[in-house]
Design a protein around this motif. Structure first.
Motif, mmCIF file in Angstrom:
data_model
loop_
_atom_site.group_PDB
_atom_site.id
_atom_site.type_symbol
_atom_site.label_atom_id
_atom_site.label_comp_id
_atom_site.label_asym_id
_atom_site.label_seq_id
_atom_site.Cartn_x
_atom_site.Cartn_y
_atom_site.Cartn_z
ATOM 1 N N ALA A 97 -1.478 -39.790 35.625
ATOM 2 C CA ALA A 97 -1.904 -39.930 34.224
ATOM 3 C C ALA A 97 -3.409 -39.688 34.092
ATOM 4 C CB ALA A 97 -1.538 -41.312 33.704
ATOM 5 N N LEU A 98 -4.193 -40.269 35.013
ATOM 6 C CA LEU A 98 -5.653 -40.098 34.926
ATOM 7 C C LEU A 98 -6.046 -38.640 35.170
ATOM 8 C CD1 LEU A 98 -6.861 -43.370 36.685
ATOM 9 C CD2 LEU A 98 -7.218 -42.737 34.279
ATOM 10 N N LEU A 99 -5.364 -38.000 36.131
ATOM 11 C CA LEU A 99 -5.663 -36.587 36.378
ATOM 12 C C LEU A 99 -5.357 -35.747 35.139
ATOM 13 C CD1 LEU A 99 -4.464 -35.974 40.059
ATOM 14 C CD2 LEU A 99 -6.777 -35.672 39.155
ATOM 15 N N LEU A 100 -4.230 -36.068 34.485
ATOM 16 C CA LEU A 100 -3.887 -35.349 33.251
ATOM 17 C C LEU A 100 -4.980 -35.533 32.200
ATOM 18 C CD1 LEU A 100 -0.131 -35.645 32.211
ATOM 19 C CD2 LEU A 100 -1.441 -33.642 32.940
ATOM 20 N N VAL A 101 -5.408 -36.778 32.013
ATOM 21 C CA VAL A 101 -6.439 -37.064 31.010
ATOM 22 C C VAL A 101 -7.727 -36.311 31.343
ATOM 23 C CG1 VAL A 101 -7.949 -38.869 30.074
ATOM 24 C CG2 VAL A 101 -5.497 -39.317 30.359
ATOM 25 N N VAL A 102 -8.118 -36.370 32.611
ATOM 26 C CA VAL A 102 -9.364 -35.718 33.022
ATOM 27 C C VAL A 102 -9.273 -34.199 32.842
ATOM 28 C CG1 VAL A 102 -10.772 -35.200 35.035
ATOM 29 C CG2 VAL A 102 -10.106 -37.534 34.579
ATOM 30 N N LEU A 103 -8.114 -33.627 33.210
ATOM 31 C CA LEU A 103 -7.960 -32.175 33.091
ATOM 32 C C LEU A 103 -7.919 -31.742 31.627
ATOM 33 C CD1 LEU A 103 -5.383 -31.651 35.983
ATOM 34 C CD2 LEU A 103 -7.715 -30.744 35.904
ATOM 35 N N LEU A 104 -7.163 -32.493 30.814
ATOM 36 C CA LEU A 104 -7.052 -32.111 29.405
ATOM 37 C C LEU A 104 -8.382 -32.274 28.666
ATOM 38 C CD1 LEU A 104 -3.508 -33.523 28.491
ATOM 39 C CD2 LEU A 104 -4.207 -31.129 28.738
ATOM 40 N N THR A 105 -9.068 -33.395 28.897
ATOM 41 C CA THR A 105 -10.368 -33.569 28.225
ATOM 42 C C THR A 105 -11.386 -32.578 28.782
ATOM 43 O OG1 THR A 105 -10.857 -35.382 29.757
ATOM 44 C CG2 THR A 105 -10.114 -35.999 27.545
ATOM 45 N N GLY A 106 -11.217 -32.199 30.055
ATOM 46 C CA GLY A 106 -12.109 -31.200 30.640
ATOM 47 C C GLY A 106 -11.978 -29.876 29.904
ATOM 48 N N VAL A 107 -10.741 -29.462 29.679
ATOM 49 C CA VAL A 107 -10.501 -28.200 28.974
ATOM 50 C C VAL A 107 -10.934 -28.325 27.508
ATOM 51 C CG1 VAL A 107 -8.709 -26.624 28.164
ATOM 52 C CG2 VAL A 107 -8.660 -27.457 30.525
ATOM 53 N N LEU A 108 -10.577 -29.452 26.896
ATOM 54 C CA LEU A 108 -10.932 -29.676 25.497
ATOM 55 C C LEU A 108 -12.461 -29.689 25.320
ATOM 56 C CD1 LEU A 108 -9.559 -30.162 22.800
ATOM 57 C CD2 LEU A 108 -9.632 -32.628 23.248
ATOM 58 N N GLY A 109 -13.157 -30.175 26.333
ATOM 59 C CA GLY A 109 -14.616 -30.232 26.277
ATOM 60 C C GLY A 109 -15.244 -28.865 26.062
ATOM 61 N N PHE A 110 -14.570 -27.817 26.551
ATOM 62 C CA PHE A 110 -15.080 -26.461 26.369
ATOM 63 C C PHE A 110 -15.113 -26.064 24.898
ATOM 64 C CE2 PHE A 110 -15.627 -23.737 30.193
ATOM 65 C CZ PHE A 110 -15.732 -24.781 31.075
ATOM 66 N N LEU A 111 -14.263 -26.727 24.110
ATOM 67 C CA LEU A 111 -14.184 -26.384 22.690
ATOM 68 C C LEU A 111 -14.829 -27.457 21.829
ATOM 69 C CD1 LEU A 111 -10.533 -25.053 22.748
ATOM 70 C CD2 LEU A 111 -12.574 -23.718 22.199
ATOM 71 N N SER A 112 -15.486 -28.440 22.438
ATOM 72 C CA SER A 112 -16.069 -29.544 21.680
ATOM 73 C C SER A 112 -17.581 -29.537 21.807
ATOM 74 C CB SER A 112 -15.537 -30.885 22.202
ATOM 75 O OG SER A 112 -14.132 -30.859 22.288
ATOM 76 N N GLY A 113 -18.243 -29.753 20.682
ATOM 77 C CA GLY A 113 -19.701 -29.773 20.728
ATOM 78 C C GLY A 113 -20.309 -30.521 19.557
ATOM 79 N N ARG A 114 -19.446 -30.907 18.583
ATOM 80 C CA ARG A 114 -19.966 -31.666 17.439
ATOM 81 C C ARG A 114 -20.001 -33.140 17.807
ATOM 82 N NH1 ARG A 114 -16.285 -31.705 13.685
ATOM 83 N NH2 ARG A 114 -14.761 -30.323 14.618
ATOM 84 N N PRO A 115 -20.954 -33.889 17.242
ATOM 85 C CA PRO A 115 -21.095 -35.307 17.595
ATOM 86 C C PRO A 115 -19.792 -36.109 17.429
ATOM 87 C CG PRO A 115 -22.988 -34.598 16.337
ATOM 88 C CD PRO A 115 -22.038 -33.434 16.355
ATOM 89 N N ASP A 116 -18.959 -35.752 16.429
ATOM 90 C CA ASP A 116 -17.720 -36.522 16.263
ATOM 91 C C ASP A 116 -16.690 -36.194 17.348
ATOM 92 O OD1 ASP A 116 -17.529 -33.949 15.040
ATOM 93 O OD2 ASP A 116 -15.676 -34.569 14.072
ATOM 94 N N GLU A 117 -17.045 -35.274 18.245
ATOM 95 C CA GLU A 117 -16.149 -34.949 19.347
ATOM 96 C C GLU A 117 -16.630 -35.569 20.660
ATOM 97 O OE1 GLU A 117 -14.655 -30.609 17.654
ATOM 98 O OE2 GLU A 117 -16.605 -30.775 18.631
ATOM 99 N N ALA A 118 -17.605 -36.477 20.556
ATOM 100 C CA ALA A 118 -18.187 -37.087 21.760
ATOM 101 C C ALA A 118 -17.150 -37.875 22.566
ATOM 102 C CB ALA A 118 -19.356 -38.002 21.371
#
Ligand SMILES: Nc1nc2c(c(=O)[nH]1)N[C@H]1C(S)=C(S)[C@@H](COP(=O)(O)O)O[C@H]1N2
Ligand SMILES: [Mo]
Length: 386
Positions: A37-58
């Motif tokens: 579960a933690l690996l999934l969370v880390v991988l998904l947020t890792g990928v999502l991080g590439f598309l996130s940059g606005r403060p509400d996406e912190a």
């Protein structure tokens, strides 16, 4: 070696640690599933991080950090349990070892980055290595699951005890994540100037003096403005081809090109922050034309929904129409004409979007009804096929 007294103390510490481990360690199958579960969370947020940059996406980056640190305790429980199995090495086990190495490597490079580390790997850096190791985990984890899948059963849960264990373990992860911020400030590391995305500041407000970055291989020859036009195509009332003089500030380059019959545009200025996923950011005043002014000049169809910005290299990205209207096509940065590396004659400035979406060397604006999915591929391969 030591006096009997020392041995007594270290013995007591060891006993206390063993007791703590027994107290905190969930049922083995639960450890395995938590790791998954933690690996999934880390991988998904890792990928999502590439598309996130606005403060509400912190939250994306906070979740990535907390889950990553929480992974350490579960990894420890797991490795303690399976270390004996290494004696007889099979292919499956070798791949499991590789997965552990990639996971530990990704964790270590992540922590190292947070504390200000750098690494020079030619075109790549420490954060790219972190991402690469993380992505390596994906196929290894998929293979591991096909070989070692064991369903969870209700007997793996021990009610209140399990709940308390998870509160303690994830709480410790969250606390450690909080404390790294203070530690960074206290030690005044290079990691202290990080944005919430993890990127570090460089060259802000200083014209062209910030890094030139290609996502993969885009490296065109300098664009000569006499051969260049900005084409506006797609769902527009009257398609247009604009010379550099029509899109650049009026006081500049008047003689460079014959004006088309279009009116030139009001100079639009926007202060915006470019945040590259390779780990740096730079904030500037960008001058150019507002995309909304450009679209108003040509007229946009009713069913238009996306605006795509296409580079001379084939690199391209789309923004939803409303967002695109507020974006800038810049000819200048902090009052200086854009350098070739930064996308002269025209580059997209898309506030709140990650750097890879700020298309350089734009030669076409295309208004469409649907999003062009091929741009995902183009980002990776543009420049490679040439
Ligand atoms: N055409 C094109 N545009 C591009 C890229 C590219 O490789 N080709 N790289 C992107 C990436 S990854 C970033 S971070 C920014 C970097 O802009 P800079 O080189 O001006 O710093 O441009 C983006 N625009
Ligand atoms: Mo980037």
């Amino acid at each position: 070696m030591g006096t009997p007294g020392d041995r007594g103390t270290s013995g007591r510490v060891r006993t206390a640690l063993a007791r703590l481990r027994t107290l905190l360690s969930p049922h083995p199958r639960l450890v395995d599933w938590s790791l998954f579960a933690l690996l999934l969370v880390v991988l998904l947020t890792g990928v999502l991080g590439f598309l996130s940059g606005r403060p509400d996406e912190a939250w994306v980056f906070a979740t990535h950090g907390v889950a990553g640190i929480s992974l350490v305790a579960f990894l420890y429980f797991k490795l303690r349990r399976v270390r004996g199995r290494l004696a007889e090495l099979t292919v499956t086990r070798a791949l499991s070892v590789l997965m552990v190495l990639a996971t530990v490597g990704a964790l270590a490079t992540g922590v190292w980055w947070v504390f200000g580390g750098t690494l020079d790997l030619g075109p790549w850096g420490l954060l790219n290595l972190h991402v690469g190791l993380g992505l390596l985990v994906v196929p290894l984890l998929a293979y591991h699951l096909t070989r070692r899948f064991r369903p969870l059963s209700s007997t793996d849960f021990e009610g209140r005890r399990t709940a308390l264990q998870y509160t303690a373990l994830v709480g410790a992860g969250a606390l450690a994540w909080r404390l790294q911020g203070s530690a960074n400030r206290l030690l005044d590391t290079a990691g202290a100037t990080r944005r919430f995305t993890g990127s570090r500041e460089t060259g802000s407000g200083d014209g062209n003096a910030f890094p030139v970055t290609a996502w993969v291989a885009d490296d065109p020859d300098p664009v000569s403005v006499s051969d260049w036009t900005l084409s506006v195509r797609g769902l527009v009332g009257s398609p247009a081809d604009l010379a550099y003089a029509a899109v650049s500030p009026a006081h500049e380059d008047r003689a460079l090109a014959v004006r088309t019959d279009r009116a030139s545009f009001a100079v639009h200025e926007d202060r915006a922050l470019l945040d590259c996923t390779s780990g740096w950011y730079s904030e500037h005043d960008w001058q150019g034309l507002r995309v909304g002014d450009l679209l108003d000049a040509v007229g946009v169809h009713e069913d238009a929904a996306w605006v795509q910005f296409r580079s001379v290299t084939g690199y391209r990205w789309s923004l939803p129409l409303a967002e695109a209207r507020d974006a800038t096509l810049a000819t200048h940065v902090d009052g200086d004409r854009l350098a070739h590396g930064h996308g002269f004659p025209l580059r997209l400035v898309a506030p709140g979007r990650r750097g890879f979406q700020w298309v350089k060397w734009v030669e076409e604006v295309r208004v469409t009804r649907r999003r062009d999915r091929s741009e995902w591929l183009a980002v990776f391969v543009s420049g490679v096929e040439e």
